[in-house]
Structures are given as C-alpha cells and as structure tokens.
Design a protein around this motif. Structure first.
Motif, PDB file in Angstrom:
ATOM      1  N   THR A 178      -1.810  14.805 -16.460  1.00  0.00           N
ATOM      2  CA  THR A 178      -0.722  14.971 -17.411  1.00  0.00           C
ATOM      3  C   THR A 178      -0.877  13.921 -18.494  1.00  0.00           C
ATOM      4  O   THR A 178      -1.565  12.929 -18.327  1.00  0.00           O
ATOM      5  CB  THR A 178       0.646  14.782 -16.733  1.00  0.00           C
ATOM      6  OG1 THR A 178       0.686  13.494 -16.117  1.00  0.00           O
ATOM      7  CG2 THR A 178       0.882  15.845 -15.669  1.00  0.00           C
ATOM      8  N   GLU A 179      -0.214  14.157 -19.613  1.00  0.00           N
ATOM      9  CA  GLU A 179      -0.288  13.200 -20.697  1.00  0.00           C
ATOM     10  C   GLU A 179       0.481  11.926 -20.333  1.00  0.00           C
ATOM     11  O   GLU A 179       1.569  11.981 -19.786  1.00  0.00           O
ATOM     12  CB  GLU A 179       0.286  13.819 -21.975  1.00  0.00           C
ATOM     13  CG  GLU A 179      -0.532  14.987 -22.511  1.00  0.00           C
ATOM     14  CD  GLU A 179       0.026  15.491 -23.825  1.00  0.00           C
ATOM     15  OE1 GLU A 179       0.859  14.781 -24.413  1.00  0.00           O
ATOM     16  OE2 GLU A 179      -0.381  16.579 -24.255  1.00  0.00           O
ATOM     17  N   LEU A 204       0.826  -1.209   0.000  1.00  0.00           N
ATOM     18  CA  LEU A 204       0.000   0.000   0.000  1.00  0.00           C
ATOM     19  C   LEU A 204       0.855   1.250   0.000  1.00  0.00           C
ATOM     20  O   LEU A 204       0.546   2.236  -0.692  1.00  0.00           O
ATOM     21  CB  LEU A 204      -0.933  -0.009   1.212  1.00  0.00           C
ATOM     22  CG  LEU A 204      -2.009  -1.093   1.243  1.00  0.00           C
ATOM     23  CD1 LEU A 204      -2.839  -0.992   2.512  1.00  0.00           C
ATOM     24  CD2 LEU A 204      -2.911  -1.005   0.018  1.00  0.00           C
ATOM     25  N   GLN A 205       1.949   1.250   0.771  1.00  0.00           N
ATOM     26  CA  GLN A 205       2.823   2.414   0.796  1.00  0.00           C
ATOM     27  C   GLN A 205       3.497   2.628  -0.552  1.00  0.00           C
ATOM     28  O   GLN A 205       3.600   3.761  -1.034  1.00  0.00           O
ATOM     29  CB  GLN A 205       3.876   2.238   1.903  1.00  0.00           C
ATOM     30  CG  GLN A 205       3.309   2.310   3.317  1.00  0.00           C
ATOM     31  CD  GLN A 205       4.289   1.844   4.374  1.00  0.00           C
ATOM     32  OE1 GLN A 205       5.373   1.360   4.057  1.00  0.00           O
ATOM     33  NE2 GLN A 205       3.914   1.971   5.630  1.00  0.00           N
ATOM     34  N   GLN A 206       3.936   1.545  -1.166  1.00  0.00           N
ATOM     35  CA  GLN A 206       4.641   1.676  -2.443  1.00  0.00           C
ATOM     36  C   GLN A 206       3.697   2.067  -3.576  1.00  0.00           C
ATOM     37  O   GLN A 206       4.060   2.879  -4.433  1.00  0.00           O
ATOM     38  CB  GLN A 206       5.359   0.372  -2.782  1.00  0.00           C
ATOM     39  CG  GLN A 206       6.512   0.029  -1.842  1.00  0.00           C
ATOM     40  CD  GLN A 206       7.663   1.016  -1.952  1.00  0.00           C
ATOM     41  OE1 GLN A 206       7.741   1.799  -2.895  1.00  0.00           O
ATOM     42  NE2 GLN A 206       8.568   0.966  -0.988  1.00  0.00           N
ATOM     43  N   VAL A 207       2.487   1.510  -3.612  1.00  0.00           N
ATOM     44  CA  VAL A 207       1.586   1.826  -4.725  1.00  0.00           C
ATOM     45  C   VAL A 207       1.138   3.278  -4.655  1.00  0.00           C
ATOM     46  O   VAL A 207       0.899   3.920  -5.690  1.00  0.00           O
ATOM     47  CB  VAL A 207       0.383   0.859  -4.728  1.00  0.00           C
ATOM     48  CG1 VAL A 207      -0.677   1.256  -3.717  1.00  0.00           C
ATOM     49  CG2 VAL A 207      -0.243   0.791  -6.123  1.00  0.00           C
ATOM     50  N   SER A 208       1.030   3.830  -3.429  1.00  0.00           N
ATOM     51  CA  SER A 208       0.665   5.243  -3.321  1.00  0.00           C
ATOM     52  C   SER A 208       1.766   6.153  -3.850  1.00  0.00           C
ATOM     53  O   SER A 208       1.499   7.271  -4.292  1.00  0.00           O
ATOM     54  CB  SER A 208       0.365   5.590  -1.856  1.00  0.00           C
ATOM     55  OG  SER A 208       1.531   5.444  -1.060  1.00  0.00           O
ATOM     56  N   VAL A 209       3.000   5.677  -3.825  1.00  0.00           N
ATOM     57  CA  VAL A 209       4.121   6.449  -4.366  1.00  0.00           C
ATOM     58  C   VAL A 209       4.215   6.281  -5.868  1.00  0.00           C
ATOM     59  O   VAL A 209       4.532   7.230  -6.604  1.00  0.00           O
ATOM     60  CB  VAL A 209       5.438   6.014  -3.683  1.00  0.00           C
ATOM     61  CG1 VAL A 209       6.637   6.669  -4.349  1.00  0.00           C
ATOM     62  CG2 VAL A 209       5.408   6.368  -2.205  1.00  0.00           C
ATOM     63  N   GLU A 210       3.914   5.079  -6.361  1.00  0.00           N
ATOM     64  CA  GLU A 210       4.131   4.799  -7.780  1.00  0.00           C
ATOM     65  C   GLU A 210       3.048   5.383  -8.687  1.00  0.00           C
ATOM     66  O   GLU A 210       3.324   5.690  -9.842  1.00  0.00           O
ATOM     67  CB  GLU A 210       4.201   3.283  -7.990  1.00  0.00           C
ATOM     68  CG  GLU A 210       5.461   2.661  -7.402  1.00  0.00           C
ATOM     69  CD  GLU A 210       5.506   1.164  -7.592  1.00  0.00           C
ATOM     70  OE1 GLU A 210       4.660   0.643  -8.338  1.00  0.00           O
ATOM     71  OE2 GLU A 210       6.384   0.513  -7.008  1.00  0.00           O
ATOM     72  N   ILE A 211       1.832   5.541  -8.175  1.00  0.00           N
ATOM     73  CA  ILE A 211       0.761   6.064  -9.030  1.00  0.00           C
ATOM     74  C   ILE A 211       1.105   7.449  -9.575  1.00  0.00           C
ATOM     75  O   ILE A 211       0.971   7.693 -10.776  1.00  0.00           O
ATOM     76  CB  ILE A 211      -0.581   6.062  -8.271  1.00  0.00           C
ATOM     77  CG1 ILE A 211      -1.115   4.631  -8.161  1.00  0.00           C
ATOM     78  CG2 ILE A 211      -1.604   6.941  -8.975  1.00  0.00           C
ATOM     79  CD1 ILE A 211      -2.426   4.527  -7.418  1.00  0.00           C
ATOM     80  N   PRO A 212       1.570   8.415  -8.757  1.00  0.00           N
ATOM     81  CA  PRO A 212       1.917   9.717  -9.344  1.00  0.00           C
ATOM     82  C   PRO A 212       3.112   9.669 -10.282  1.00  0.00           C
ATOM     83  O   PRO A 212       3.288  10.572 -11.100  1.00  0.00           O
ATOM     84  CB  PRO A 212       2.223  10.583  -8.113  1.00  0.00           C
ATOM     85  CG  PRO A 212       1.611   9.877  -6.959  1.00  0.00           C
ATOM     86  CD  PRO A 212       1.692   8.432  -7.298  1.00  0.00           C
ATOM     87  N   ASN A 213       3.962   8.638 -10.162  1.00  0.00           N
ATOM     88  CA  ASN A 213       5.168   8.554 -10.983  1.00  0.00           C
ATOM     89  C   ASN A 213       5.028   7.595 -12.159  1.00  0.00           C
ATOM     90  O   ASN A 213       6.009   7.330 -12.845  1.00  0.00           O
ATOM     91  CB  ASN A 213       6.350   8.105 -10.108  1.00  0.00           C
ATOM     92  CG  ASN A 213       6.651   9.100  -9.004  1.00  0.00           C
ATOM     93  OD1 ASN A 213       6.550  10.303  -9.202  1.00  0.00           O
ATOM     94  ND2 ASN A 213       6.999   8.595  -7.828  1.00  0.00           N
ATOM     95  N   ALA A 214       3.826   7.070 -12.387  1.00  0.00           N
ATOM     96  CA  ALA A 214       3.628   6.088 -13.458  1.00  0.00           C
ATOM     97  C   ALA A 214       3.489   6.812 -14.795  1.00  0.00           C
ATOM     98  O   ALA A 214       2.396   7.160 -15.229  1.00  0.00           O
ATOM     99  CB  ALA A 214       2.386   5.243 -13.178  1.00  0.00           C
ATOM    100  N   ILE A 215       4.627   7.056 -15.444  1.00  0.00           N
ATOM    101  CA  ILE A 215       4.614   7.785 -16.709  1.00  0.00           C
ATOM    102  C   ILE A 215       5.229   6.967 -17.835  1.00  0.00           C
ATOM    103  O   ILE A 215       5.072   7.306 -19.004  1.00  0.00           O
ATOM    104  CB  ILE A 215       5.341   9.138 -16.579  1.00  0.00           C
ATOM    105  CG1 ILE A 215       6.765   8.924 -16.063  1.00  0.00           C
ATOM    106  CG2 ILE A 215       4.562  10.074 -15.671  1.00  0.00           C
ATOM    107  CD1 ILE A 215       7.581  10.200 -15.985  1.00  0.00           C
ATOM    108  N   HIS A 216       5.956   5.906 -17.518  1.00  0.00           N
ATOM    109  CA  HIS A 216       6.550   5.057 -18.537  1.00  0.00           C
ATOM    110  C   HIS A 216       5.760   3.759 -18.650  1.00  0.00           C
ATOM    111  O   HIS A 216       5.055   3.359 -17.723  1.00  0.00           O
ATOM    112  CB  HIS A 216       8.020   4.783 -18.220  1.00  0.00           C
ATOM    113  CG  HIS A 216       8.852   6.017 -18.103  1.00  0.00           C
ATOM    114  ND1 HIS A 216       9.026   6.890 -19.151  1.00  0.00           N
ATOM    115  CD2 HIS A 216       9.535   6.548 -17.053  1.00  0.00           C
ATOM    116  CE1 HIS A 216       9.796   7.896 -18.763  1.00  0.00           C
ATOM    117  NE2 HIS A 216      10.112   7.714 -17.487  1.00  0.00           N
ATOM    118  N   SER A 217       5.898   3.089 -19.775  1.00  0.00           N
ATOM    119  CA  SER A 217       5.064   1.920 -20.058  1.00  0.00           C
ATOM    120  C   SER A 217       5.218   0.839 -18.995  1.00  0.00           C
ATOM    121  O   SER A 217       4.222   0.288 -18.514  1.00  0.00           O
ATOM    122  CB  SER A 217       5.411   1.363 -21.441  1.00  0.00           C
ATOM    123  OG  SER A 217       6.790   1.014 -21.509  1.00  0.00           O
TER     124      SER A 217
END
Length: 621
Positions: free
Chosen positions: A316-317, A241-254
């Motif tokens: 963002t795109e 849960l801690q990691q997924v909350s960090v990764e969602i805003p940074n999910a920009i690459h495939s």
C-alpha cells in the motif's frame, strides 16, 4: 366394408383408451395419475455458496457445515464458506498459541507459576493490543487491556504488565539513553524521554509505540548492573517481538513508521551484539524495507519522482507528510543513515560487503538524503536540496578546510570501510582481463586518496577531553563524543589497511609495511579501554579487531605458503624490498587476541570471533 376401414384407420377415442388402461392395470376403476413436483429450494444470495461450488460453478444449497453438492460429490478440498477463518488460518492461529504455550511451560519463572486463564471475550484493538469485546461485561481499566495479541503476558511484580512501573521505567531509560547513540538510536533523546514518561496509558498515541518502548526497556535491562533486570531480558524480548509484528502492518503514519524503524534497529543491534546474526539480519531487513518504502532516501532530493512510494511490506502507499519542524525532519534523515550504517556493518561482519542496500545502489535509485547532523545545529533549515550524496562524497577532490567531526563523520567512515571491503572481496575472487585490472586499480587509488583526505579532516583521537575545548573544530554535543571519534578513526584505519593489503598483493613497495603498521595502531587504539567507553561497546568493534589480527596471520601464512622466505639477520623477506620480523607478526597476533579476550567479556559476538581467530591461526600461537 368402407365403414370397417374407417374404424380401423380412425384414431381411438378417449373412452377406448380409458378402457384399455383399466384392463392393463387390472382394476375396475380408473385411477387418475398425479405429477409430483419437488419443492424449489430458496435462492441463495450472491456470495453465500461454498467455495467448492463457486469454483466449479454448480448450484449450492448452502447447508452447513457441508452442503449437498459436496456430500454427493466428495472432493479433496473441504467444504468451506467465505467469511470465516479458513482451515489454514485456523491451523496457523493454533500453531501460534501452541508455541506461546511451549515458551510458557519451558520458562515458568518468567511467565508466572500456575495456569494462566485468558479472557475469553477479547478482540484486537487498533493499537495492536487486546481489549474486551463490547458486552462482555469486562469493564476493567487495568493495563492488561493492551497486552500481546497472541498470548496475554502474565503479571510480573517487578516488570509489570504490559510495562513496568514508572520508577522501573525511569531506571531502564537512565541505563540506556546515555549510550543510546552507540546502538543506532536516532530519535531526539529529550523528546523521546519526555514522551516515554508521560502519564498516559501504554499504547497511547502521545507516547512512543509499544514496540519501541519495549525495545528500549530491553536495552535498559541489558545494560543494567542490577541482576534482577538483566535476568529478565527475555520478557522484554518477547514483548518487543510481539508488538513489532503487530505494528509493521499498521505503520502508515509518520510517527508509527519512524518508531517501528527505530524498534527494528534496536532489536537488530541487540541480536548483533548477542551473536544471533540470523535474527539481527531479519530485523535489519525490516528496517531497510520500511525506510525505503517511506522514501527516507529521497528526503531533500532535487529529483522528480512520478510514482508514489509503495510499501514493500504492506503493498500500500506509505505517505509521509511534511515534517512539522527541523527536529522531525532530522529524525527522518538521521534514521535513514542509522539504517544504512547498520546494514553496511552487519554485511561486512557476515562477509557480504557486495550486498546491495535494498536496491538503492543502482544508478537510477541512488541515495539523495543529506548527511546526518546534530539537532542542535538546526537541521537543514536552509532549504538546500541535492542528489547522489555518497557518489558526490567519494568523487569530491576538494581538500579539507579544517577539522570537523559530527554525526556525518561516522556515516562517511562506514561508507569508506564498506567500499574498501568490497574491493577486497572483488580482488579475492580474481580479475580476469587487463582492462578490468586497470579499472580496479584506479578505483583502489581513488579510495586511497579519499581515505587520506577524510583522515586529514578528523581531529586527533589521542587528545584528552580538555584539549577539545582549545581546538577550532566542530563537535557533536552528545556524551559519547570521545568514543565515537575513536571508533570513526578505527573504521577509517581498517579501510586504509585493506587497501594497502591489496597493494601489497599487487607488488607495490612498502604496502605491506604500511598495512602491518596500521594493524598495530588499530590494536593499540582498541586496547585503550578508557577511550572506547567500556563496558558498552559498539558491536562492530569485534569485527574491526578481527580484521587487524588477520593481517598478521595472513602475512605469516602467505609467506609460508609461497615458500620464498629468505632470512636476513632474522628478518623474513616476502619480496625483494620487504623485510618483516616473524616475531613482530606473532606478537601482533597475540596482542590482538589478548585485546579481544578483554573486550569479549562484554560481547558474545566478540567471543565467537575470537574463537574463530584462534582456530584459524593456531599454527602461530
């Protein structure tokens, strides 16, 4: 006289004014007056004034912590300067730390005993973990540098930090991956396992994302036969849960996008299985938003999209470059359908079958992605394009040319069940006009014909594993073929049962007999635990079994409510052409509940559904 008038009218001289000034001051000497100027303040650079002065457009002296203007004219808002954390931000950060501390104090056995001292010079790295600040003197290269951004996890001798040892990781993956496709895992299994076992740091770009790794570790512990692992599921939950909350805003690459979607699906399915439906729906919505924002529903579409895809979560795109190979494209296609199927099944369980799938049910935003397929068949390497995948499937009148069962069969069965369930909910709300009733019956007949055509294309679920080799059918290669085929048959049978239930309420002859016969077949199939692949069941099995049980209870209750029972040799006549033995209804319900009680040993969700059935139909037991 003239001289006197001139003196009277002429202005006083400077000497006379000086004398008058001396006389008025009472002093014998004239003291020259001085003008005292206030030293001008330094001009503040643009943007350095406090937020209150900038809002009210007044001069600010820039004094901290409270400027002169805010001191002289107190306001409701505190004197704050841009560039530092706001009061609200500080309160949110403090609340996060306090919640984490409460969890630590409530579960000391999971977080380690004693006081945990955190590194005071830590900053969040690009991967979402914590790393020492430059110049802090902390040159440790331990794995703690990638721990949680909100609270550094304590070291656990078995589970390690931030991840277990390679031997424990291998054990967890071996527990989960053989059954992974049952729980929505869509990534290529061999590629994922190889990347997960790489000798690289936790959070390295060559390995799966930290949230995805912790989600798979969670499932490995959940399905483990080792008590020491099962009792530590909470640790993996908190890490994921801690990691997924960090990764969602940074999910920009495939890769980040697909790994985050996969982590959200695994978390949603886990909470679904544990009967934590609110949490399941929360993480499901995250997967739906990411999948739609990444345009996974538009893969291989022949439509022209004029505007870029904008992330719902990030504003963002989101750019997905062309897939490197057919396996990567297959992961995107299969990932979309994994999100779609989970969304539809949870919606059916929650009684929201009419709920839209992220806005993709409208005619202008239909699903164009092709059906999922096995990676071994060379996913869509021919360059084919299409549109309106689900609509074309529902309205396709072409008869089946042979027996086929692959990954698309399960997704198509989910589409059929959702369509039938939506019609059932529409019928229960009532249909007002004759034209609306005629259109509704036409749609029911269309779904009924679709069920017949699709069921004829499926191989029988009664044959044993050796018989598959002698049949000229297309089968997937994963190890859960048999249980997946059985589940697909049950999904289609539940759809057929609901359509016949509608027909029975409309007075169509023999519809109730077909409905009850189908319910008996479903319970018989679910009662064969060897074919279902216990102890690791898909969470939707409980919902399907409850649907079949409700047929017996609803038929009994409906006849009792109408009060038009007539007995003919011990049979209940609910209509002039229908004779139903009440013993059959009671036995069917009891057998269904017995089956659910056996299956519920592996599913908290099914325990809840069983208790709900027992309370609803206690008058029959």
């Amino acid at each position: 006289m003239t001289e006197v008038l001139q003196k009277a009218t002429s202005p006083p001289s400077i000497l006379e004014l000086s004398r008058k000034l001396e006389m008025s001051s009472g002093s014998s000497m004239a003291v020259p007056q001085k003008f005292i100027f206030k030293e001008p303040t330094k001009q503040l650079r643009r943007g350095k004034a406090c937020l209150n002065c900038r809002f009210h457009k007044i001069k600010c002296d820039g004094v901290k912590p409270v400027c002169g203007s805010c001191t002289r004219l107190p306001r409701d808002e505190e004197c704050e300067y841009a560039g530092g954390p706001s009061k609200m931000k500080e309160l949110e950060q403090r609340l996060t730390r306090l919640k984490a501390r409460v969890r630590e104090l409530e579960s000391p056995e999971m977080t380690g005993s004693g006081l945990q001292l955190a590194e005071p010079y830590m900053t969040t790295d690009s991967g979402g973990g914590l790393s020492p600040m430059p110049g802090s003197g902390n040159n440790s290269s331990s794995d703690h540098s990638n721990s949680s951004p909100s609270l550094r996890p304590s070291f656990d001798p078995l589970l390690g930090s931030p991840e277990p040892s390679i031997s424990i990781i291998t054990m967890l993956l071996n527990n989960f991956l053989p059954f992974a496709t049952k729980f929505g895992f869509f990534l290529h299994l061999e590629r994922f396992k190889s990347a997960a076992l790489l000798n690289a740091p936790f959070g390295d770009i060559s390995r799966p994302s930290p949230a995805l790794l912790n989600a798979t570790y969670l499932w490995g512990a959940h399905l483990s036969s080792v008590d020491a692992l099962r009792t530590n599921e909470t640790i993996f939950i908190n890490r994921a849960l801690q990691q997924v909350s960090v990764e969602i805003p940074n999910a920009i690459h495939s890769a980040q996008i697909m790994h985050t979607i996969q982590a959200e699906i695994l978390l949603s399915t886990y909470f679904f299985r544990k009967n934590q439906l609110l949490e399941a729906e929360f993480h499901l919505n995250g997967a739906v938003s990411l999948a739609q924002s990444a345009g996974l529903h538009q893969i291989r579409s022949d439509r022209v999209f004029s505007s870029p895809v904008v992330s719902v979560l990030l504003e963002t795109e989101m750019f997905l470059p062309p897939a490197r190979d057919v396996i990567e494209e297959g992961e995107r296609i299969n990932g979309f359908w994994a999100v779609y199927c989970l969304h539809r099944l949870i919606s059916i369980t929650l009684g929201n079958a009419s709920k839209c799938f992220g806005g993709l049910d409208t005619p202008c935003r239909e699903i164009d992605a092709p059906w999922p397929r096995e990676y071994e068949f060379g996913l869509y390497n021919g360059g084919a394009f299409g549109r309106s995948t689900i609509d074309c499937f529902i309205h396709d009148l072409t008869p089946a040319s042979g027996l086929v069962f692959d990954l698309s069969s399960y997704a198509k069965a989910v589409v059929i069940l959702h369509s039938a369930t939506a019609l059932t909910h529409q019928f229960s709300r009532g249909i007002e006009t004759e034209d609306a009733y005629a259109a509704f019956m036409d749609e029911c007949l269309m779904i009924d014909n679709l069920i017949t055509r699709f069921h004829c294309s499926l191989p029988s679920s009664d044959v044993d594993d050796e018989s598959f080799l002698t049949q000229s059918i297309t089968l997937p290669s994963h190890s859960n073929t048999k249980s997946s085929l059985v589940l697909t048959h049950v999904l289609v049978s539940c759809a057929y049962m609901q359509i016949q239930k509608i027909f029975s309420s409309c007075g169509i002859p023999d519809a109730l007999d077909r409905c009850i016969g189908t319910a008996q077949s479903i319970i018989s199939t679910l009662g064969d635990v060897n074919r279902l692949g216990l102890p690791h069941l898909n969470p939707i099995v409980g919902t399907l079994c409850a649907m079949a049980c409700s047929v017996f209870g609803d038929a009994f209750a409906r006849a009792e409510m109408l009060g038009d029972w007539t007995f003919d040799n011990g049979m209940i006549a609910t209509s002039p052409s229908t004779r139903i033995d009440p013993v059959v209804l009671r036995q069917g319900l009891q057998l269904g509940m017995t089956t659910m009680s056996i299956l519920a040993m592996d599913s908290p969700l099914m325990k809840y559904q069983l208790n709900k059935l027992q309370n609803s139909y206690s008058f029959m037991l």
